[in-house]
Design a protein around this motif. Structure first.
Motif, PDB file in Angstrom:
ATOM      1  N   LYS A 111       0.812  -1.215   0.000  1.00 48.33           N
ATOM      2  CA  LYS A 111       0.000   0.000   0.000  1.00 48.33           C
ATOM      3  C   LYS A 111       0.844   1.263   0.000  1.00 48.33           C
ATOM      4  CE  LYS A 111      -3.992  -2.006   0.279  1.00 48.33           C
ATOM      5  NZ  LYS A 111      -5.011  -1.908  -0.699  1.00 48.33           N
ATOM      6  N   GLY A 112       2.170   1.163   0.026  1.00 52.10           N
ATOM      7  CA  GLY A 112       3.013   2.354  -0.061  1.00 52.10           C
ATOM      8  C   GLY A 112       3.687   2.699   1.246  1.00 52.10           C
ATOM      9  N   THR A 113       4.285   3.898   1.271  1.00 48.48           N
ATOM     10  CA  THR A 113       5.086   4.314   2.421  1.00 48.48           C
ATOM     11  C   THR A 113       4.239   4.597   3.655  1.00 48.48           C
ATOM     12  OG1 THR A 113       4.985   6.594   1.663  1.00 48.48           O
ATOM     13  CG2 THR A 113       6.869   5.291   0.935  1.00 48.48           C
ATOM     14  N   THR A 114       3.009   5.026   3.459  1.00 46.88           N
ATOM     15  CA  THR A 114       2.159   5.327   4.612  1.00 46.88           C
ATOM     16  C   THR A 114       1.876   4.066   5.413  1.00 46.88           C
ATOM     17  OG1 THR A 114       1.128   7.102   3.364  1.00 46.88           O
ATOM     18  CG2 THR A 114      -0.013   6.368   5.341  1.00 46.88           C
ATOM     19  N   THR A 115       1.554   2.989   4.724  1.00 44.50           N
ATOM     20  CA  THR A 115       1.283   1.731   5.413  1.00 44.50           C
ATOM     21  C   THR A 115       2.537   1.227   6.101  1.00 44.50           C
ATOM     22  OG1 THR A 115      -0.369   1.212   3.750  1.00 44.50           O
ATOM     23  CG2 THR A 115       0.381  -0.599   5.120  1.00 44.50           C
ATOM     24  N   ARG A 116       3.694   1.350   5.424  1.00 39.60           N
ATOM     25  CA  ARG A 116       4.940   0.923   6.060  1.00 39.60           C
ATOM     26  C   ARG A 116       5.239   1.756   7.311  1.00 39.60           C
ATOM     27  NH1 ARG A 116       8.170   1.436   1.072  1.00 39.60           N
ATOM     28  NH2 ARG A 116       6.934   0.184  -0.324  1.00 39.60           N
ATOM     29  N   ALA A 117       4.939   3.052   7.263  1.00 41.99           N
ATOM     30  CA  ALA A 117       5.189   3.910   8.423  1.00 41.99           C
ATOM     31  C   ALA A 117       4.269   3.541   9.579  1.00 41.99           C
ATOM     32  CB  ALA A 117       4.986   5.376   8.043  1.00 41.99           C
ATOM     33  N   ILE A 118       3.032   3.201   9.289  1.00 42.86           N
ATOM     34  CA  ILE A 118       2.103   2.802  10.342  1.00 42.86           C
ATOM     35  C   ILE A 118       2.535   1.492  10.972  1.00 42.86           C
ATOM     36  CG2 ILE A 118      -0.268   2.029  10.779  1.00 42.86           C
ATOM     37  CD1 ILE A 118      -1.151   4.073   8.662  1.00 42.86           C
ATOM     38  N   ILE A 119       2.952   0.537  10.147  1.00 36.74           N
ATOM     39  CA  ILE A 119       3.371  -0.762  10.677  1.00 36.74           C
ATOM     40  C   ILE A 119       4.666  -0.635  11.458  1.00 36.74           C
ATOM     41  CG2 ILE A 119       4.165  -3.069   9.988  1.00 36.74           C
ATOM     42  CD1 ILE A 119       2.134  -2.904   7.700  1.00 36.74           C
TER      43      ILE A 119
END
Length: 135
Positions: A111-119
């Motif tokens: 899903k991109g960088t936002t999803t990686r940042a949340i995880i």
């Protein structure tokens, strides 16, 4: 000027007093407090099969407090035909679905960088959480 003020006050006082009703206090209709009677208490015929409840036991018709709370929050409902049809078509999920999602062999959509940042966000109680509005 004084006469105009006096006439205005007299008209206002007359208007306010006209709302009080007509007549004397003794001409009002009201209930007769001496005509009221006490009713006899209800008498329940004895039922010799009943046993007095144990002290502190819940009432049999009411259930426990947790059951009452669950019934109040989630009342029993019947599913509509559309919802039943959708659930039938969906089928049943695998029992180990939660453990196989984290498996490296499971294919997921990035899903991109936002999803990686949340995880990747550190776990915590949320005291240091920040909200940034881009723009």
């Amino acid at each position: 000027m004084r006469n105009v003020t006096r006439i205005t006050l007299a008209i206002g006082a007359t208007a306010m007093l006209s709302a009080c009703g007509g007549g004397l206090i003794s001409s009002r209709e009201r209930p007769d407090e001496f005509a009221v009677q006490r009713q006899a208490p209800l008498v329940i015929p004895p039922d010799f099969e009943l046993v007095p409840p144990a002290p502190g036991a819940p009432r049999p018709a009411e259930g426990t407090a947790s059951q009452q709370a669950l019934e109040a929050l989630f009342p029993p409902q019947t599913r509509s035909a559309v919802e039943t049809s959708a659930l039938d078509r969906a089928g049943t999920a695998e029992t180990s679905i939660r453990s196989t999602v984290g498996d490296p062999n499971t294919y997921t959509v990035d899903k991109g960088t936002t999803t990686r940042a949340i995880i990747a966000a550190p776990e915590g109680d949320g005291q240091a959480a920040r909200s940034v509005i881009p723009g």
